[in-house]
Write a protein that holds these residues in place. Structure first.
Motif, PDB file in Angstrom:
ATOM      1  N   ALA A  77       0.831  -1.206   0.000  1.00 49.78           N
ATOM      2  CA  ALA A  77       0.000   0.000   0.000  1.00 49.78           C
ATOM      3  C   ALA A  77       0.861   1.250   0.000  1.00 49.78           C
ATOM      4  N   GLY A  78       1.992   1.178   0.678  1.00 53.56           N
ATOM      5  CA  GLY A  78       2.886   2.327   0.730  1.00 53.56           C
ATOM      6  C   GLY A  78       3.486   2.692  -0.610  1.00 53.56           C
ATOM      7  N   GLU A  79       3.462   1.752  -1.550  1.00 49.86           N
ATOM      8  CA  GLU A  79       3.969   2.027  -2.900  1.00 49.86           C
ATOM      9  C   GLU A  79       2.852   2.426  -3.856  1.00 49.86           C
ATOM     10  N   GLY A  80       1.626   2.471  -3.344  1.00 52.63           N
ATOM     11  CA  GLY A  80       0.524   2.953  -4.180  1.00 52.63           C
ATOM     12  C   GLY A  80      -0.454   1.899  -4.646  1.00 52.63           C
ATOM     13  N   ILE A  81      -0.273   0.653  -4.245  1.00 55.76           N
ATOM     14  CA  ILE A  81      -1.235  -0.389  -4.617  1.00 55.76           C
ATOM     15  C   ILE A  81      -2.366  -0.395  -3.591  1.00 55.76           C
ATOM     16  N   SER A  82      -3.596  -0.284  -4.074  1.00 55.76           N
ATOM     17  CA  SER A  82      -4.767  -0.312  -3.189  1.00 55.76           C
ATOM     18  C   SER A  82      -5.201  -1.758  -2.955  1.00 55.76           C
ATOM     19  N   TYR A  83      -5.757  -2.021  -1.787  1.00 57.44           N
ATOM     20  CA  TYR A  83      -6.208  -3.364  -1.436  1.00 57.44           C
ATOM     21  C   TYR A  83      -7.665  -3.320  -0.987  1.00 57.44           C
ATOM     22  N   VAL A  84      -8.458  -4.241  -1.514  1.00 55.45           N
ATOM     23  CA  VAL A  84      -9.854  -4.396  -1.103  1.00 55.45           C
ATOM     24  C   VAL A  84     -10.100  -5.891  -0.905  1.00 55.45           C
ATOM     25  N   SER A  85     -10.689  -6.255   0.209  1.00 53.19           N
ATOM     26  CA  SER A  85     -11.028  -7.668   0.439  1.00 53.19           C
ATOM     27  C   SER A  85     -12.521  -7.794   0.702  1.00 53.19           C
ATOM     28  N   VAL A  86     -13.137  -8.760   0.019  1.00 55.89           N
ATOM     29  CA  VAL A  86     -14.582  -8.950   0.079  1.00 55.89           C
ATOM     30  C   VAL A  86     -14.871 -10.352   0.596  1.00 55.89           C
ATOM     31  N   GLY A  87     -15.752 -10.441   1.585  1.00 60.63           N
ATOM     32  CA  GLY A  87     -16.111 -11.741   2.142  1.00 60.63           C
ATOM     33  C   GLY A  87     -17.615 -11.908   2.249  1.00 60.63           C
ATOM     34  N   GLY A  88     -18.066 -13.130   2.105  1.00 56.32           N
ATOM     35  CA  GLY A  88     -19.494 -13.424   2.199  1.00 56.32           C
ATOM     36  C   GLY A  88     -19.897 -13.909   3.580  1.00 56.32           C
ATOM     37  N   ASP A  89     -21.098 -13.540   3.992  1.00 58.01           N
ATOM     38  CA  ASP A  89     -21.666 -13.965   5.272  1.00 58.01           C
ATOM     39  C   ASP A  89     -22.986 -14.652   4.956  1.00 58.01           C
ATOM     40  N   ALA A  90     -22.912 -15.947   4.618  1.00 58.87           N
ATOM     41  CA  ALA A  90     -24.092 -16.638   4.108  1.00 58.87           C
ATOM     42  C   ALA A  90     -24.452 -17.909   4.860  1.00 58.87           C
ATOM     43  N   VAL A  91     -23.440 -18.639   5.345  1.00 57.16           N
ATOM     44  CA  VAL A  91     -23.711 -19.930   5.981  1.00 57.16           C
ATOM     45  C   VAL A  91     -22.933 -20.031   7.289  1.00 57.16           C
ATOM     46  N   PHE A  92     -23.627 -20.403   8.342  1.00 60.67           N
ATOM     47  CA  PHE A  92     -22.970 -20.617   9.632  1.00 60.67           C
ATOM     48  C   PHE A  92     -22.603 -22.094   9.745  1.00 60.67           C
ATOM     49  N   GLY A  93     -21.349 -22.365  10.069  1.00 61.99           N
ATOM     50  CA  GLY A  93     -20.902 -23.744  10.184  1.00 61.99           C
ATOM     51  C   GLY A  93     -21.246 -24.349  11.534  1.00 61.99           C
ATOM     52  N   ARG A  94     -21.746 -25.564  11.503  1.00 61.43           N
ATOM     53  CA  ARG A  94     -22.039 -26.264  12.758  1.00 61.43           C
ATOM     54  C   ARG A  94     -22.064 -27.768  12.510  1.00 61.43           C
ATOM     55  N   LYS A  95     -21.755 -28.521  13.531  1.00 61.52           N
ATOM     56  CA  LYS A  95     -21.856 -29.970  13.429  1.00 61.52           C
ATOM     57  C   LYS A  95     -23.320 -30.384  13.565  1.00 61.52           C
ATOM     58  N   GLU A  96     -23.676 -31.431  12.852  1.00 67.56           N
ATOM     59  CA  GLU A  96     -25.056 -31.892  12.898  1.00 67.56           C
ATOM     60  C   GLU A  96     -25.350 -32.511  14.257  1.00 67.56           C
ATOM     61  N   ASN A  97     -26.323 -31.933  14.943  1.00 70.29           N
ATOM     62  CA  ASN A  97     -26.720 -32.464  16.251  1.00 70.29           C
ATOM     63  C   ASN A  97     -28.197 -32.139  16.464  1.00 70.29           C
ATOM     64  N   PRO A  98     -29.078 -33.038  16.054  1.00 68.94           N
ATOM     65  CA  PRO A  98     -30.522 -32.760  16.136  1.00 68.94           C
ATOM     66  C   PRO A  98     -31.024 -32.492  17.551  1.00 68.94           C
ATOM     67  N   ARG A  99     -30.252 -32.903  18.572  1.00 68.79           N
ATOM     68  CA  ARG A  99     -30.697 -32.684  19.947  1.00 68.79           C
ATOM     69  C   ARG A  99     -30.334 -31.296  20.457  1.00 68.79           C
ATOM     70  N   GLN A 100     -29.435 -30.650  19.717  1.00 68.42           N
ATOM     71  CA  GLN A 100     -28.965 -29.339  20.169  1.00 68.42           C
ATOM     72  C   GLN A 100     -29.760 -28.233  19.475  1.00 68.42           C
ATOM     73  N   PRO A 101     -30.409 -27.350  20.250  1.00 66.05           N
ATOM     74  CA  PRO A 101     -31.160 -26.259  19.629  1.00 66.05           C
ATOM     75  C   PRO A 101     -30.225 -25.328  18.861  1.00 66.05           C
ATOM     76  N   VAL A 102     -30.705 -24.854  17.731  1.00 68.92           N
ATOM     77  CA  VAL A 102     -29.886 -24.000  16.885  1.00 68.92           C
ATOM     78  C   VAL A 102     -30.457 -22.586  16.885  1.00 68.92           C
ATOM     79  N   ASN A 103     -29.656 -21.637  17.304  1.00 69.04           N
ATOM     80  CA  ASN A 103     -30.088 -20.243  17.334  1.00 69.04           C
ATOM     81  C   ASN A 103     -29.378 -19.482  16.210  1.00 69.04           C
ATOM     82  N   ILE A 104     -29.716 -19.843  15.000  1.00 69.37           N
ATOM     83  CA  ILE A 104     -29.083 -19.260  13.815  1.00 69.37           C
ATOM     84  C   ILE A 104     -30.176 -18.782  12.868  1.00 69.37           C
ATOM     85  N   SER A 105     -29.926 -17.662  12.210  1.00 74.24           N
ATOM     86  CA  SER A 105     -30.879 -17.158  11.239  1.00 74.24           C
ATOM     87  C   SER A 105     -31.179 -18.213  10.192  1.00 74.24           C
TER      88      SER A 105
END
Length: 381
Positions: free
Chosen positions: A230-258
């Protein structure tokens, strides 16, 4: 309009509004770039050379004609519709089968086995070298008037950082002992690096020993951290997605996720039939491999925290997936970073950061949309 008098009376409303302006309920009002806005920019976009860096396992065609849906569905076409010159857009020439060359790292003894591989070594050096040459070609093709805009998808993001390296621009030479490029620097060729869904750091803690890059990513993170040039003039942009929450499958555990972060019914049915659980469990496995912790949110493959580069302009996109298909399936998606309906959510910010277009007054604070709303509610105040 007397904003001061209005602000006093509506300060609670304004406080609430600004607190939620970045949420999905109150979007950023991104500016759509098209031929008309490009003309307003003086045709600036049509002069910019672009090099797209494919992600691991991706083919050049994935950005041109994804899953044979037609070129109109491709990321390149989306850029052309916004005013970029198709002759100045180049996807790094790459066939899917070529990724087998990464296995060459097995012969990088003892670095592969110690987890100390370099990005310019046997495993990934072929990609880095090719990328530098393509950047040089596009810089020349653009008449050497405009520097190249690099867009790195997935692994193409950290490999682009490797190509920029310490800033030297070593492409070899035609004659032994002769510098064919006159001591040029990376900053003389590249104006900005924009990464989408890239991995920017190795797994945390003890999981670092299991990094699939066998040290190449750790090398970049250590030697060229963050927005290194960046100090030499190169601009940086980073883009990330927020779409899926990772979790282990556990039908007995309540899930508080959108409900929006557990994957669609269609894709979850596929995972269930294959015995893989759901989009969330598939994401858990991917996130754990990338970061060492599967219980995170991200684009279904890369956890959000890992996709945002320190020192860059960081952009988070709700509901956006990693690539042209639902992870691990052949189901196409219209909500990945390069989709027609997603591109405008990050491209304008990226072009502003790169200095290609003027920065909007509301691009940082988001104030203008709320002033417009107030003017409609209270005309003449």
């Amino acid at each position: 309009m007397n904003y001061f008098r209005l602000a006093i009376g509506l300060s609670p409303l304004l406080t609430w509004a600004f607190a939620f302006q970045s949420s999905s309920l109150f979007p950023r009002f991104p500016t759509r770039i098209n031929a008309e806005t490009n003309r307003a920019y003086g045709g600036a976009l049509s002069k910019i050379p672009i090099v797209i860096c494919p992600g691991f396992g991706n083919d050049q065609t994935d950005y041109l004609n994804p899953l044979n849906q037609g070129t109109e569905a491709g990321f390149v076409s989306a850029l052309v519709r916004r005013g970029f010159d198709p002759d100045l857009i180049q996807v790094l020439p790459l066939q899917r089968i070529e990724w087998v060359r990464v296995a060459g790292g097995l012969f990088d003894f003892p670095n592969f086995y110690r987890g100390t591989m370099r990005p310019d070594g046997l495993g990934y050096g072929w990609y880095v070298k090719r990328l530098r040459h393509v950047v040089e070609e596009m810089y020349v093709k653009g008449g050497k008037e405009e520097k190249v805009l690099l867009i790195g998808h997935s692994a193409g993001g950290w490999l682009a950082r490797a190509a920029l390296g310490d800033g030297s621009w070593d492409l070899g030479s035609d004659n032994e002992g002769e510098d064919a490029f006159g001591g040029a620097r990376a900053a003389n060729r590249v104006r900005a690096l924009v990464t989408v869904g890239a991995i920017h750091k190795p797994p945390a803690g003890n999981a670092a020993a299991t990094c699939v890059t066998r040290g190449a990513l750790a090398y970049i993170d250590d030697k060229y951290p963050g927005a290194y040039l960046a100090g030499e003039g190169i601009s940086y942009v980073s883009v990330g997605g927020d779409a899926v929450f990772g979790r282990k499958e556990n039908p007995r555990q309540p899930v508080n996720i959108s409900e929006e972060k557990i994957g669609s019914k269609e894709v979850n049915d596929i995972y269930k039939v294959r015995g893989e659980g759901s989009a969330s469990t598939v994401a858990f496995t991917a996130y754990e491999a990338v970061s060492g912790n599967g219980k995170m949110t991200g684009d279904g493959v890369v956890p959000l925290e890992w996709s945002l580069l320190e020192g860059s302009r960081k952009i988070t996109l709700d509901g956006v997936l990693h690539s042209i298909n639902e992870p691990g399936t052949t189901l196409p998606t219209d909500r990945w970073y390069g989709s027609e309906g997603v591109v405008d959510r990050w491209l304008t910010d990226a072009l502003e950061e790169a200095g290609i277009v003027e920065r909007r007054k509301n691009s940082i604070t988001g104030a203008a949309p709320w002033i417009s709303v107030l003017e409609m509610l209270f005309p003449g105040v």
